[in-house]
Write an enzyme that holds these catalytic residues in place. Structure first.
Site, short mmCIF file in Angstrom:
data_model
loop_
_atom_site.label_atom_id
_atom_site.label_comp_id
_atom_site.label_asym_id
_atom_site.label_seq_id
_atom_site.Cartn_x
_atom_site.Cartn_y
_atom_site.Cartn_z
N VAL A 18 0.83 -1.21 0.00
CA VAL A 18 0.00 0.00 0.00
C VAL A 18 0.86 1.25 0.00
CG1 VAL A 18 -1.71 1.34 1.29
CG2 VAL A 18 -1.92 -1.16 1.14
N THR A 87 -2.85 -4.17 9.36
CA THR A 87 -3.77 -4.33 10.49
C THR A 87 -4.16 -5.80 10.57
OG1 THR A 87 -5.50 -3.53 9.00
CG2 THR A 87 -4.72 -2.00 10.67
N THR A 122 -6.89 -0.56 7.13
CA THR A 122 -8.26 -1.00 7.39
C THR A 122 -8.47 -1.16 8.90
OG1 THR A 122 -8.31 -2.18 5.30
CG2 THR A 122 -9.98 -2.78 6.93
N CYS A 262 -6.56 -8.92 3.59
CA CYS A 262 -7.82 -8.16 3.59
C CYS A 262 -9.04 -9.03 3.84
CB CYS A 262 -7.99 -7.42 2.26
SG CYS A 262 -6.83 -6.05 2.03
N ARG A 333 0.81 -13.51 3.03
CA ARG A 333 0.14 -13.24 4.29
C ARG A 333 -1.20 -13.99 4.39
NH1 ARG A 333 0.13 -6.80 4.35
NH2 ARG A 333 -0.07 -7.20 2.12
#
Length: 426
Positions: A18, A87, A122, A262, A333
């Protein structure tokens, strides 16, 4: 369009999937940018002109005017701080705000009156103002809203997807007041060609982000449950979905493994906040349970298919092709392929993992699996095509089958080879 002062210096904290593209884009639009990360192993390759994640070309890195650093002292003089850190969740499926709080602690000593902090990570509704605000105030001695301006603009990065890049996707922006929101717009408008959506509040923007991936998670969970049912009925799920898809309003979701940073994580942020308020979510958590079991289901289905062909299970060798959470990216991840490896091991099956996007050494060192660089032909009792990397698709089903012994089972999880190209698919 609102404009920033010409001496504005922007710090982007977190140089992953990101933060790095954002920082480079800001620099291309003539902002003075410092890209900061606490990990020297992330910063040093960038200083040498290479993105360790493999998402950004060397030319784009070396030609950039931005500065890379892992020394917090270099944040001095910045008036805008963009936090783009992970996060994750804990083992108990609760939000882990540690990276965000660490970022706040890092920048707090460098805040001056009027500084603006924008969170891109997020989170559940309330984190920016109720968690970050007090943390920044405690470390700086400045008051949120009056002396520190808070804003939120959730990332919409999709690793490995060149079509839906940051510049090509509408970006949500929100802030504590209209003046601050104008400043946020001045930063992102030159970068995001698709346009900006000004949300009415920071909490609204936080909620919008967390439900984007929750909705997708639930849609995939639904078709995964279809797959679990149809396998018991002896029906091919992808054929059923193809037939149903002839109706104009049938949504084109397909079964599969749901991992990554995500979709498999964000729903827990929303459910955590809901439970804090005394509401116990049912549908969202049910979807999570379905998606989290699919790796085990794949392994058990493979074992049954091997037994049906009289292939001995104990001591068998299985090749798993792909370990990342999705195709054509190096991001591992929360990959659910790990569940397949673990479940096969419970049957005393040896699994070799081949992923050209990760590499054998990294698979062994960072993930504890038996990574290999090149599978030998005619070696395996079964093959699982877990991730549809372009390298595997280009091989074709015949070449993939040649890696197995005569009669080996080929489980093409995503169905990239079609019904005739494999023995099993979800």
């Amino acid at each position: 369009m609102p404009r920033l002062a010409t001496d504005t210096r922007i710090a982007v904290l977190g140089l992953g999937y990101v933060g790095l593209p954002l920082a480079l884009a800001l620099a291309r639009n003539n902002f003075e940018v410092i890209g900061f990360d606490t990990r020297p192993e992330a910063v040093i390759p960038l200083c040498n002109g290479t993105d360790p994640n493999g998402e950004i070309s060397d030319a784009a890195v070396t030609s950039s005017t931005m500065t890379f650093s892992y020394d917090a002292a270099d944040l001095a003089g910045c008036s805008v701080f963009i936090i783009a850190v992970p996060t994750p969740i804990t083992d108990a499926k609760a939000p882990d705000l540690g990276p965000i709080l660490s970022a706040c602690a890092t920048i707090a000593p460098h805040l001056t009156e009027g500084a603006m902090v924008i969170l891109e990570s997020t989170v559940y509704p309330g984190v920016t103002e109720e968690v970050c605000g007090p943390a920044l105030a405690a470390g700086s001695g400045l008051k949120p809203r009056d002396q520190i301006k808070l804003a939120y603009s959730p990332e919409r990065v999709n690793p490995g997807d060149a079509e839906h890049s940051m510049e090509n996707v509408v970006k949500i922006i929100a802030a504590q007041d209209d003046e601050t929101l104008d400043r946020v717009e001045a930063i992102y408008a030159p970068v995001v060609k698709a346009g900006l959506h000004r949300a009415s509040s920071i909490a609204t923007a936080e909620a919008a982000k967390v439900i984007e991936n929750t909705q997708r998670d639930l849609n995939i969970a639904l078709v995964n449950e279809f797959s679990l049912i149809f396998s018991r009925l002896g029906l091919d799920t992808l054929e059923v979905l193809e037939a149903a898809g002839t109706k104009w309003n049938f949504l084109p979701f397909r079964p599969g493994l749901v991992g990554g940073h995500c979709i498999g994580v964000d729903p827990y942020y929303l459910t955590y906040r809901a439970e804090q308020l005394g509401y116990h979510p049912q549908v969202i958590l049910a979807g999570r349970r379905i998606n989290d079991q699919m790796g085990v289901h794949v392994a058990q289905t493979m074992v049954k298919a091997m037994l049906a062909r009289n292939i001995g299970v104990r001591g068998a060798r299985v090749l798993i092709m792909g370990y990342t959470f999705k195709e054509n990216c190096a991001d591992t991840r929360n990959t659910r392929v790990a569940d397949i490896v673990s479940e096969l091991a419970s049957y005393s099956i040896t699994a070799d993992v081949h992923d050209p996007w990760v590499g054998a050494q990294k698979l062994q060192d960072q993930h504890g699996v038996n990574g290999i660089d090149a599978p030998d032909r005619g070696t395996y009792d079964a093959i699982i095509l877990a991730v549809g990397h372009s390298e595997f698709v280009e091989m074709g089903s015949d070449a993939v089958r040649d890696l197995g012994k005569q009669g080996a089972v080929l489980f093409d999880i995503k169905g990239v080879f079609g019904k005739s190209g494999s023995d099993l698919r979800l």
